[in-house]
Structure formats: structure tokens, C-alpha cells
Design an enzyme around this catalytic site. Structure first.
Site, PDB file in Angstrom:
ATOM      1  N   TYR A   1       0.866  -1.179   0.000  1.00  0.00           N
ATOM      2  CA  TYR A   1       0.000   0.000   0.000  1.00  0.00           C
ATOM      3  C   TYR A   1       0.898   1.224   0.000  1.00  0.00           C
ATOM      4  O   TYR A   1       1.923   1.249   0.703  1.00  0.00           O
ATOM      5  CB  TYR A   1      -0.877   0.013   1.264  1.00  0.00           C
ATOM      6  CG  TYR A   1      -1.613   1.330   1.473  1.00  0.00           C
ATOM      7  CD1 TYR A   1      -2.908   1.493   1.003  1.00  0.00           C
ATOM      8  CD2 TYR A   1      -0.995   2.400   2.123  1.00  0.00           C
ATOM      9  CE1 TYR A   1      -3.575   2.694   1.171  1.00  0.00           C
ATOM     10  CE2 TYR A   1      -1.658   3.611   2.285  1.00  0.00           C
ATOM     11  CZ  TYR A   1      -2.939   3.752   1.809  1.00  0.00           C
ATOM     12  OH  TYR A   1      -3.592   4.943   1.977  1.00  0.00           O
TER      13      TYR A   1
ATOM     14  N   GLU B   1      -3.933   7.520  -3.306  1.00  0.00           N
ATOM     15  CA  GLU B   1      -3.868   6.204  -2.693  1.00  0.00           C
ATOM     16  C   GLU B   1      -3.604   5.182  -3.785  1.00  0.00           C
ATOM     17  O   GLU B   1      -4.312   5.158  -4.796  1.00  0.00           O
ATOM     18  CB  GLU B   1      -5.191   5.913  -1.981  1.00  0.00           C
ATOM     19  CG  GLU B   1      -5.104   4.765  -1.018  1.00  0.00           C
ATOM     20  CD  GLU B   1      -6.359   4.640  -0.170  1.00  0.00           C
ATOM     21  OE1 GLU B   1      -6.283   4.899   1.043  1.00  0.00           O
ATOM     22  OE2 GLU B   1      -7.410   4.281  -0.723  1.00  0.00           O
TER      23      GLU B   1
END
Lengths: 290, 389
Positions: free
Chosen positions: B109, B197
Site C-alpha cells: 500500500y 492512494e
């Protein structure tokens, strides 16, 4: 006594000759604020509202001895104006303008801190010391002199709270609208100790809202350092997550920044937290009696 | 403002943030053509909506033939995709992104956002790629590595090293990662983003890093100088009434109660919703009419609130400061002439010239306008009216 500003504070206006700057500077002067001049690049040497206009903040400071600047320039020019004020040795910049880009404020604030200049706002009603000095856009007549300090992220909730405080027979020392943007100048944590140190202030009302964690920081500070009673209201208990509620900073991200967590933190710090903003005045009257 | 995955990847490509090749399509036929053009024997068919959790909701599928590409695109296009971020009604999928396959060795991530307490951007990375970062933060916070990036220094290699070592990358992979992260920081700053993101960020078999997904949000205050981003706005992803309100300088958000609210100022507007709730009702909306509260804006406010059939009463709560209450009162009366208001309207005007305003409302003699003395009184009356009392 009061905090930050009083009847002797000398104020200049950046964006002095614009529509908003003119209207509000006039209102501030009528309230009694010592507006000693203003800055509009290219209009230096002129006179406006009976006060001198300068091309640069540095000239305005040198000529008038002003320590505070009230900023009314359009959003795209806010960071430039703030940095110019900091560079010129202004002690406090009150940024009224709404809509300044967050990135700009990030740089402007960092520079202001480096230059030891305090800032209030942006996107805020300003600061008022009751019956002495109004630097901002709030309706002055609501703020009767008294013993309550007020710190608020919201403009109209500031007026609402001050009005309730006055209706209960109390009054205001200084009220500071700190603004609801993601990056702001002075916040609860810096203002609370000022009110704690001010002998005229006997109690503090703080109005917060969803988003960010300034109220949580305030709770931790109050628990350790504040002996005066504090009444708090946090707006947005009924706000849905992920939606921006008018103010750029008023947004619950994931599960963080809710009104409930802020209220719990403040309560745990001994603050009298009201669930309905209609009860601010009553709650204050109660804590003042103790 | 948010954009789609495929749009975020367009911005990434310009800054050499590696992504896979792909095409945006609107029909199954176009999907097949896109797959043929991309080549290979594996493709991903991805629904393009402004919400996370698309995979779990059935909006992302792996196709192993062009026949599958066609059938999957046909299935996803036109579906109401429900994810944890869309609400139960879901979102209509109007376009899909056809992307080439990748040789995934490991998922991570990577995110960038403003840290409001530090007043600077932070980059966050985690080995728990593909999982909701909120869950990782909640359950295993030690698995998230954060670096704050002072805007005055910008992204430096040490920021990247801290993240890379924290993720346990091989020494040979670190420079590639730093290049990726550094380019991503430039994408963020140059576009006035408020959030990026990448979930997952993937490491491929040959040691490269790729943004498999991409999500971006932007600072609305800066859109005036971000032409390219502004053009990416997809109005079909936004609430039509919110867009309309915005055109008139009103800030409106629909909620699910039955007491409509019209208030000046965002804080007081939220406070009014809270008061309605406290008095036993449910607010139907957030509505900030701004500073002026003129007849036109009030009329528009009524129109927008009444588009919601659930609304059974409206609470107008104005604290007059610079704007005088008598003018607002006249505005409200004017507004009821401009637009048809068929529910009880509870009006609380306080502040400058409040007494004159009360007189004006009383003398107007409009049957469904009820005056309130203060915030609590107004909320109580509005809640009662909405209940038909």
C-alpha cells in the site's frame, strides 16, 4: 485585559481599497479599531477612509508602527500577502479570505512560523476584544464586555454563542474565530493558555466541529494546564462520514475526526460539553456559578 | 473533487509513475477491441466509479480470453455497483477500464495525504497491500510506515529509504522504489492533490514497482489553477442537487431525515442539524445559504430542499450579523412568492434587527410561516411540525 488585541492595537489592512476590505475596514473603524493604514500595490500615496495607502507592507509598518494586519486579498493572493506581512515584521496576521488553496497555506504558515508571526484563519470571522478592537467581519454589537473568552472554528456559531453568553448576563473578553480550513493559524492549544493567563477571563467557551484533531489536542492541553471552567460544543454530530460540511476541513475521514470522539475527549478532560448548541449559554451560567 | 482510476493513471504516466497499459471503454465491443490492441492473454476489466472496494463488490474481474473480456464488460457495464463506500443503493457503472495483466510478486500500500496536525504531507506505506488501510491502521498500526515531508525540503531520498527499509525491500530494489515515490510526490504537489492512494502498489517478478490501482482527490480551493484536473470532473458521479446548489453559491448535502434546514454559516448549519436531532427529529439536509441570504438564494434554497419528498417541515435559522434580519425576513416572504412552499416553515431570525424582522413576518400573515424565538424553540417547533403535530 484581553488577549492579543486591545484598544491600542495598530492595524493595517491588506486589500484595503477593495470592496470587502473597504466595507469591513469602515465597520472596524466605527467599532473603535485603530486602523492606521492599508496596503494596495500600485495605490501607494493615496488616502482611503482617511488613512494612508502604501504599496508594500514594509512601508506601512515603517510609517505607522502597525503590528497587526487584517487580510482581505482574493484567495489566489493570500499566501503572498501572508508572507509579505511576515517579512515586514507584522506580529499577527488575521486572514479573513475564504477559499485559499491548502498548499498555499501550508507554505505561508511555515514561513509565518519561521518569522515568528502569529496568524488567525484563513476563512474566519477574525478576532474581537469586546468594546475595544474588532479585526474582522463579525457584528460587533453582539460582543458585550465581560469575563468569557471564546474560541470558535465557525463564524455564525461564534455569534450564536456570544449572544447566548450575553443573554445570560455575562460578556466577552476576547472572541477568536480560528476558521475551519485544514490548515489554520492559532488554534485552541495556543489560545487556551492566553485565556488562562488573562485575569479578566473567568471562563472559556470553545466551539469545534468535525474533522482533524485540534479539539483532541485541546482536550489534552486542558486536562494538564487549564484551571478555568471550559464549556464546549462540537458541531456535526449528525454529519455523515466522507462529506465535506461547508468548511474545507469539516470532514470525517474514515472513522477519524467525529464529533463523538472529540466530545468524549473533552468530557474526560473535565470540560462541560453540551450536546445542543442552544445550551451553551445555560451551561456557561452553571459553570460560572460554581 | 475526486477522479477515476484511469484519469489518475493518466496523470501518473506524465510523471513517469509506472502503471500498466489500458483503455477506457463504454461498450463490450470496445472492451474486446481494447483487449486485442493491448495483446497478451490476460486482462483485467475494472468498473470506473468514484468509490473504493470495487473488487469485493464484483466490479473488477480477471479475463483469460477476449470472450471473457466481452462477457465481463457486459456484466459490469450498467450494473449498480455496491461497495462499502457507495451506500446500499450502489453506483451505476458507465465505463470500464481494460488493463493488461501483470506478473505480481508482492502487493503493498502507498498513500500520500495532508497531515493536518503536522501541516505537511505524509507518505504512508504498508506491506498489507490490497487491504483497507483503515482496517490495517486499526488492527495492526505497526504495519504502517509514515514519513512527513516538509514542503520546504520536498521529497528527499532519505524519505524513500525510510519507507523502503520499513517495508523490508531488498537493497537492490530501494532505488527503484525511491524513484517511484519521488515521482508520486511531484504528482501530488503539482496538482494540488489532497490525497493519493495506490492500493495495491505491486512489485513484479522482475523487481519493478507498478501502481495497480490509483485513487486521487483534489483541493477544491485550488481547482481554479488546475485546468487539466478540472476537465476530469465527472458530474455523473456527483449528487445532482448538490451540483445545482453549488451553482447558486449554496452548500447543500442531502441527509435522510424529514426536517429541512436552511442556515447561514457552515458551523451553525451543522449545529442546527444537531439541535434537531437533540430535539428528537432527523435533519433532511445540510444547507449553508452563505452570508447574503437574499430573496433569490432563499427561494433557491427552498426549491432544493423541497426536491426531497421526505421533507415535512423546514427550519430557517439565520443569525444576522452584517446581514440584517429585516432584510432576510423580506427575503423569505419574497421567496414564498417566487417558489411554492407547501410545508410549514419555522423561521428563527436573531441578531441585527431581529425585532423588526419578527414584525415583518407577523404582518405578512403567511399561514405556513411560524416564528420561533431562539434556536431550541425553532428546532422544537420544526420537529413537531414534521411529525404533523
Amino acid at each position: 485585559m484581553s488577549i492579543l488585541v486591545n484598544k491600542d492595537t495598530k492595524v493595517i489592512v491588506q486589500g484595503f481599497t477593495g470592496k470587502e476590505g473597504t466595507f469591513h475596514a469602515e465597520q472596524c473603524m466605527a467599532y473603535g479599531t485603530k486602523i492606521v493604514g492599508g496596503v494596495t500595490p500600485g495605490k501607494g500615496g493615496q488616502e482611503h477612509l482617511g488613512q494612508p495607502v502604501f504599496n508594500t507592507v514594509a512601508e506601512a509598518v515603517a510609517s505607522t508602527g502597525a503590528t497587526v494586519s487584517m487580510i482581505f486579498v482574493p484567495p489566489a493572493f493570500v499566501s503572498d500577502a501572508v508572507m509579505e506581512a511576515a517579512d515586514a515584521g507584522i506580529a499577527l496576521a488575521v486572514i479573513i479570505t475564504e477559499g485559499a488553496p491548502v498548499k498555499d497555506m501550508m507554505f505561508a504558515k511555515a514561513y509565518a512560523v519561521k518569522k515568528d508571526m502569529m496568524t488567525i484563519g484563513p476563512n474566519c470571522p477574525g478576532i474581537i476584544t469586546a468594546e475595544e478592537c474588532k479585526i474582522g467581519i463579525m457584528p460587533g454589537f453582539i460582543f458585550k464586555k465581560g469575563n468569557v473568552g471564546l474560541i470558535s472554528k465557525s463564524g455564525t456559531l461564534t455569534y450564536e454563542s456570544a449572544n447566548q453568553v450575553v443573554k445570560e448576563g455575562f460578556g466577552i473578553t476576547t472572541a477568536v474565530g480560528i476558521g475551519g480550513d485544514p490548515i489554520i493559524g492559532l488554534s485552541y492549544k495556543q489560545l487556551l493558555p492566553m485565556f488562562e493567563a488573562d485575569p479578566e477571563t473567568h471562563a472559556i467557551v470553545m466551539i469545534g466541529e468535525i474533522g482533524g484533531d485540534l479539539e483532541i489536542q485541546a482536550a489534552a492541553y486542558i486536562k494538564e494546564h487549564i484551571t478555568k471552567p471550559v464549556v464546549a460544543f462540537i458541531a456535526g454530530q449528525t454529519a455523515p462520514a466522507g462529506k465535506r460540511m461547508g468548511h474545507a476541513g469539516a470532514i470525517i475521514s474514515g472513522s477519524a475526526g467525529t464529533a463523538q470522539e472529540k466530545m468524549a475527549a473533552l468530557e474526560a478532560a473535565g470540560v462541560r460539553v453540551v450536546v445542543s448548541p442552544a445550551d451553551i449559554g445555560k451551561a456557561l451560567a452553571e459553570v460560572m456559578k460554581k | 473533487m475526486n477522479i477515476h482510476e484511469y484519469q489518475a493513471k493518466e496523470l501518473f504516466k506524465k510523471y513517469n509513475v509506472p502503471t500498466l497499459r489500458g483503455h477506457i471503454v463504454f461498450t463490450p465491443d470496445e472492451a474486446v477491441k481494447a483487449a486485442q490492441e493491448l495483446g497478451g492473454n490476460i486482462w483485467v476489466v475494472k468498473a470506473q466509479i468514484h468509490a473504493g472496494g470495487r473488487g469485493l463488490g464484483g466490479g473488477v474481474k480477471l479475463a483469460r480470453s477476449t470472450t471473457e473480456v466481452r462477457s465481463m464488460a457486459a456484466e459490469i457495464l450498467g450494473m449498480q455497483l455496491v461497495t462499502h463506500q457507495t451506500g446500499p443503493e450502489g453506483k451505476l457503472v458507465q465505463k470500464v477500464y481494460i488493463e493488461e495483466g501483470a506478473d505480481i510478486k508482492k502487493e503493498y500500500y502507498l498513500g500520500l495525504l495532508l497531515d493536518r496536525a503536522l501541516e505537511m504531507p505524509i507518505m504512508m506505506a504498508s506491506t498489507e497491500g490490497g487491504m483497507a488501510i483503515e482496517d490495517v491502521a486499526h488492527n495492526t498500526p505497526e504495519k504502517i510506515i509514515k514519513v512527513a515531508i516538509d514542503p520546504l525540503t520536498g521529497f528527499q531520498s532519505f524519505h524513500g529509504r525510510k519507507l523502503a527499509f520499513g517495508l523490508g525491500l531488498e537493497v537492490s530494489e530501494i532505488n527503484t522504489f525511491i524513484k517511484f515515490a519521488s515521482a508520486l510526490y511531484r504528482v501530488y504537489m503539482d496538482h494540488d492533490a489532497e490525497m493519493i492512494e495506490i492500493n495495491p502498489l505491486v512489485k513484479t517478478g522482475d523487481g519493478k514497482f507498478l501502481a495497480l490501482d490509483a485513487k486521487m482527490g483534489f483541493d477544491n480551493n485550488a481547482l481554479y489553477r488546475q485546468d487539466q484536473v478540472r476537465e476530469m470532473r465527472d458530474l455523473s458521479e456527483e449528487e445532482p442537487t448538490e451540483i445545482e446548489a453549488d451553482k447558486y453559491g449554496l452548500s447543500y448535502i442531502k441527509l435522510d431525515g424529514n426536517v429541512g434546514c436552511m442556515v447561514n454559516g457552515a458551523g451553525l448549519a451543522m449545529g442546527t442539524m444537531d439541535t434537531i436531532n437533540y430535539e428528537g427529529g432527523k435533519p433532511a439536509n445540510f444547507l449553508d445559504v452563505g452570508g447574503s441570504a437574499s430573496a433569490e438564494t432563499v427561494a433557491k434554497g427552498f426549491d432544493i430542499i423541497l426536491k426531497d419528498p421526505n421533507v415535512k417541515a423546514i427550519f430557517v435559522n439565520i443569525f444576522g450579523g452584517i446581514v440584517r434580519c429585516d432584510r432576510v425576513a423580506n427575503g423569505i416572504i419574497e421567496a414564498t412568492k417566487i417558489t411554492n412552499v407547501n410545508v410549514p416553515v419555522i423561521v428563527r431570525l436573531d441578531g441585527t434587527n431581529a425585532i423588526e424582522a419578527a414584525e415583518i413576518l407577523k404582518n405578512a400573515g403567511i399561514a405556513n410561516i411560524v416564528a420561533a424565538t431562539d434556536l431550541a424553540d425553532g428546532a422544537r417547533k420544526a420537529v413537531a411540525a414534521a411529525k404533523g403535530e
